[in-house]
Design a protein around this motif. Structure first.
Motif, PDB file in Angstrom:
ATOM      1  N   GLU A  28       0.854  -1.183   0.000  1.00 24.29           N
ATOM      2  CA  GLU A  28       0.000   0.000   0.000  1.00 24.29           C
ATOM      3  C   GLU A  28       0.892   1.235   0.000  1.00 24.29           C
ATOM      4  O   GLU A  28       1.260   1.749   1.038  1.00 24.29           O
ATOM      5  N   SER A  29       1.229   1.693  -1.191  1.00 20.70           N
ATOM      6  CA  SER A  29       2.136   2.832  -1.296  1.00 20.70           C
ATOM      7  C   SER A  29       1.477   4.142  -0.871  1.00 20.70           C
ATOM      8  O   SER A  29       2.169   5.081  -0.522  1.00 20.70           O
ATOM      9  N   TYR A  30       0.133   4.200  -0.884  1.00 25.02           N
ATOM     10  CA  TYR A  30      -0.576   5.402  -0.431  1.00 25.02           C
ATOM     11  C   TYR A  30      -1.195   5.121   0.929  1.00 25.02           C
ATOM     12  O   TYR A  30      -2.032   4.239   1.063  1.00 25.02           O
ATOM     13  N   VAL A  50      -3.296   6.430   4.503  1.00 24.13           N
ATOM     14  CA  VAL A  50      -4.440   7.293   4.799  1.00 24.13           C
ATOM     15  C   VAL A  50      -3.931   8.727   4.952  1.00 24.13           C
ATOM     16  O   VAL A  50      -2.957   8.972   5.659  1.00 24.13           O
ATOM     17  N   GLY A  51      -4.567   9.656   4.251  1.00 23.63           N
ATOM     18  CA  GLY A  51      -4.148  11.063   4.258  1.00 23.63           C
ATOM     19  C   GLY A  51      -3.272  11.439   3.082  1.00 23.63           C
ATOM     20  O   GLY A  51      -3.050  12.616   2.825  1.00 23.63           O
ATOM     21  N   ASP A  52      -2.779  10.449   2.325  1.00 29.79           N
ATOM     22  CA  ASP A  52      -1.963  10.725   1.150  1.00 29.79           C
ATOM     23  C   ASP A  52      -2.857  11.081  -0.038  1.00 29.79           C
ATOM     24  O   ASP A  52      -4.006  10.659  -0.119  1.00 29.79           O
ATOM     25  N   ILE A  53      -2.285  11.818  -0.983  1.00 33.87           N
ATOM     26  CA  ILE A  53      -2.997  12.200  -2.199  1.00 33.87           C
ATOM     27  C   ILE A  53      -2.378  11.473  -3.380  1.00 33.87           C
ATOM     28  O   ILE A  53      -1.158  11.480  -3.575  1.00 33.87           O
ATOM     29  N   TYR A  54      -3.244  10.852  -4.163  1.00 36.48           N
ATOM     30  CA  TYR A  54      -2.853  10.168  -5.392  1.00 36.48           C
ATOM     31  C   TYR A  54      -3.193  11.102  -6.548  1.00 36.48           C
ATOM     32  O   TYR A  54      -4.325  11.518  -6.704  1.00 36.48           O
ATOM     33  N   MET A  55      -2.182  11.478  -7.349  1.00 38.73           N
ATOM     34  CA  MET A  55      -2.388  12.348  -8.503  1.00 38.73           C
ATOM     35  C   MET A  55      -2.187  11.506  -9.758  1.00 38.73           C
ATOM     36  O   MET A  55      -1.214  10.765  -9.860  1.00 38.73           O
ATOM     37  N   THR A  56      -3.136  11.634 -10.725  1.00 32.68           N
ATOM     38  CA  THR A  56      -3.097  10.769 -11.891  1.00 32.68           C
ATOM     39  C   THR A  56      -3.639  11.462 -13.134  1.00 32.68           C
ATOM     40  O   THR A  56      -4.408  12.416 -13.027  1.00 32.68           O
ATOM     41  N   THR A  57      -3.245  10.944 -14.287  1.00 33.82           N
ATOM     42  CA  THR A  57      -3.851  11.370 -15.551  1.00 33.82           C
ATOM     43  C   THR A  57      -4.886  10.356 -16.009  1.00 33.82           C
ATOM     44  O   THR A  57      -5.482  10.519 -17.067  1.00 33.82           O
ATOM     45  N   ILE A  58      -5.127   9.309 -15.214  1.00 33.40           N
ATOM     46  CA  ILE A  58      -6.178   8.328 -15.518  1.00 33.40           C
ATOM     47  C   ILE A  58      -7.505   8.937 -15.081  1.00 33.40           C
ATOM     48  O   ILE A  58      -7.640   9.428 -13.973  1.00 33.40           O
ATOM     49  N   ASP A  59      -8.500   8.886 -15.945  1.00 36.33           N
ATOM     50  CA  ASP A  59      -9.810   9.474 -15.663  1.00 36.33           C
ATOM     51  C   ASP A  59     -10.693   8.472 -14.918  1.00 36.33           C
ATOM     52  O   ASP A  59     -11.622   7.904 -15.480  1.00 36.33           O
ATOM     53  N   HIS A  60     -10.372   8.239 -13.627  1.00 38.08           N
ATOM     54  CA  HIS A  60     -11.201   7.341 -12.810  1.00 38.08           C
ATOM     55  C   HIS A  60     -12.571   7.979 -12.625  1.00 38.08           C
ATOM     56  O   HIS A  60     -12.660   9.115 -12.162  1.00 38.08           O
ATOM     57  N   PRO A  61     -13.657   7.283 -12.951  1.00 35.93           N
ATOM     58  CA  PRO A  61     -14.980   7.904 -12.841  1.00 35.93           C
ATOM     59  C   PRO A  61     -15.488   8.054 -11.406  1.00 35.93           C
ATOM     60  O   PRO A  61     -16.327   8.905 -11.136  1.00 35.93           O
ATOM     61  N   ASP A  62     -14.969   7.238 -10.482  1.00 35.01           N
ATOM     62  CA  ASP A  62     -15.473   7.287  -9.112  1.00 35.01           C
ATOM     63  C   ASP A  62     -14.467   6.631  -8.159  1.00 35.01           C
ATOM     64  O   ASP A  62     -13.487   6.017  -8.595  1.00 35.01           O
ATOM     65  N   PRO A  63     -14.705   6.759  -6.832  1.00 33.71           N
ATOM     66  CA  PRO A  63     -13.782   6.171  -5.849  1.00 33.71           C
ATOM     67  C   PRO A  63     -13.602   4.656  -6.002  1.00 33.71           C
ATOM     68  O   PRO A  63     -12.519   4.140  -5.751  1.00 33.71           O
ATOM     69  N   ALA A  64     -14.652   3.946  -6.424  1.00 35.68           N
ATOM     70  CA  ALA A  64     -14.536   2.492  -6.601  1.00 35.68           C
ATOM     71  C   ALA A  64     -13.507   2.150  -7.678  1.00 35.68           C
ATOM     72  O   ALA A  64     -12.777   1.163  -7.555  1.00 35.68           O
ATOM     73  N   VAL A 109     -10.840   3.907  -8.383  1.00 39.54           N
ATOM     74  CA  VAL A 109      -9.509   4.140  -7.802  1.00 39.54           C
ATOM     75  C   VAL A 109      -9.122   2.956  -6.922  1.00 39.54           C
ATOM     76  O   VAL A 109      -7.994   2.461  -6.980  1.00 39.54           O
ATOM     77  N   LYS A 110     -10.075   2.491  -6.119  1.00 38.35           N
ATOM     78  CA  LYS A 110      -9.814   1.329  -5.261  1.00 38.35           C
ATOM     79  C   LYS A 110      -9.466   0.102  -6.114  1.00 38.35           C
ATOM     80  O   LYS A 110      -8.534  -0.626  -5.800  1.00 38.35           O
ATOM     81  N   ALA A 111     -10.201  -0.114  -7.195  1.00 40.47           N
ATOM     82  CA  ALA A 111      -9.931  -1.251  -8.079  1.00 40.47           C
ATOM     83  C   ALA A 111      -8.544  -1.116  -8.711  1.00 40.47           C
ATOM     84  O   ALA A 111      -7.818  -2.105  -8.848  1.00 40.47           O
ATOM     85  N   HIS A 112      -8.167   0.103  -9.054  1.00 43.12           N
ATOM     86  CA  HIS A 112      -6.855   0.347  -9.673  1.00 43.12           C
ATOM     87  C   HIS A 112      -5.720  -0.003  -8.711  1.00 43.12           C
ATOM     88  O   HIS A 112      -4.737  -0.631  -9.106  1.00 43.12           O
ATOM     89  N   HIS A 113      -5.857   0.427  -7.448  1.00 42.41           N
ATOM     90  CA  HIS A 113      -4.798   0.182  -6.451  1.00 42.41           C
ATOM     91  C   HIS A 113      -4.953  -1.150  -5.736  1.00 42.41           C
ATOM     92  O   HIS A 113      -3.977  -1.679  -5.207  1.00 42.41           O
ATOM     93  N   GLY A 114      -6.200  -1.623  -5.659  1.00 39.80           N
ATOM     94  CA  GLY A 114      -6.437  -2.868  -4.930  1.00 39.80           C
ATOM     95  C   GLY A 114      -6.617  -2.659  -3.438  1.00 39.80           C
ATOM     96  O   GLY A 114      -6.615  -3.620  -2.673  1.00 39.80           O
ATOM     97  N   LEU A 163      -7.884  11.593  -2.534  1.00 36.70           N
ATOM     98  CA  LEU A 163      -7.405  11.553  -1.150  1.00 36.70           C
ATOM     99  C   LEU A 163      -7.787  10.210  -0.548  1.00 36.70           C
ATOM    100  O   LEU A 163      -8.955   9.818  -0.595  1.00 36.70           O
ATOM    101  N   ARG A 164      -6.823   9.503   0.026  1.00 38.60           N
ATOM    102  CA  ARG A 164      -7.137   8.238   0.698  1.00 38.60           C
ATOM    103  C   ARG A 164      -7.632   8.549   2.100  1.00 38.60           C
ATOM    104  O   ARG A 164      -6.951   9.212   2.886  1.00 38.60           O
TER     105      ARG A 164
END
Length: 184
Positions: A55-57, A59-73, A75-80, A181-182
């Motif tokens: 878990e590289s991120y 709680v409290g860390d910010i993940y910045m991306t150019t991937i257009d994640h449509p929703d929090p789910a 993002v969770k699926a992307h990171h696991g 934001l996690r």
């Protein structure tokens, strides 16, 4: 020839066949023992990586991306892992500052400020003057400035109006990225 039966486990020591030992093959033979121990160590390590997602991120860390994640789910699926919320939507991040010369808005973590468009107030306008050109000699030779009125009242002079009284764009050159934001 057959395969070694291995169990994932960690061996702190690996067997070494001594020069005076009789070499024995088979599942428990000393010829295969070091190979078996190393294979079991590797299988144990493989299972550690597979069962413990890094878990590289936190709680409290910010993940910045150019991937257009449509929703929090997504993002969770992307990171696991993790619970995520969109962060800084429509806002440019500004670094926290404890520099005494910086404005107060920079000194509170999570503070929001600024505006996309801004209508100037009088005190924000640059200092300036208008020139008024008028004809002397007056109306009917009375010696007062020429005005629309022929009365003896003070002249009401106006300058031309400039501007449209419309708010102006107040946005720095920008690029849109996703901020998440996690939270858990």
């Amino acid at each position: 020839m057959s395969n070694l039966a291995i169990t994932p486990q960690w061996h702190d020591e690996i067997n070494q066949v001594e020069t005076n030992e009789v070499i024995m093959g088979g599942a428990n033979g000393n010829a295969n023992l070091a190979t078996k121990q190393l294979a079991e160590n590797l299988l144990w390590l493989k299972q550690q990586f597979e069962t413990k997602k890094t878990e590289s991120y936190k709680v409290g860390d910010i993940y910045m991306t150019t991937i257009d994640h449509p929703d929090p789910a997504a993002v969770k699926a992307h990171h696991g892992y993790g619970t995520w919320v969109r962060y800084a939507a429509g806002r440019a991040p500004v670094g926290f500052s404890d520099n005494t010369s910086d404005i107060a808005e920079y000194k509170t973590m999570g503070n929001t400020f600024g505006e996309n468009t801004h209508k100037l107030k009088i005190e924000e306008m640059p200092s300036h003057n208008f020139n008024i050109n008028f004809v002397t000699g007056g109306i009917g030779g009375t010696g007062r400035p020429a005005t629309e009125s022929t009365s003896s009242a003070a002249a009401n002079l106006k300058t031309d109006s400039l501007g449209s009284d419309v708010p102006h764009n107040n946005i720095q050159p920008s690029i849109v990225t996703g901020y998440w934001l996690r939270t858990a």
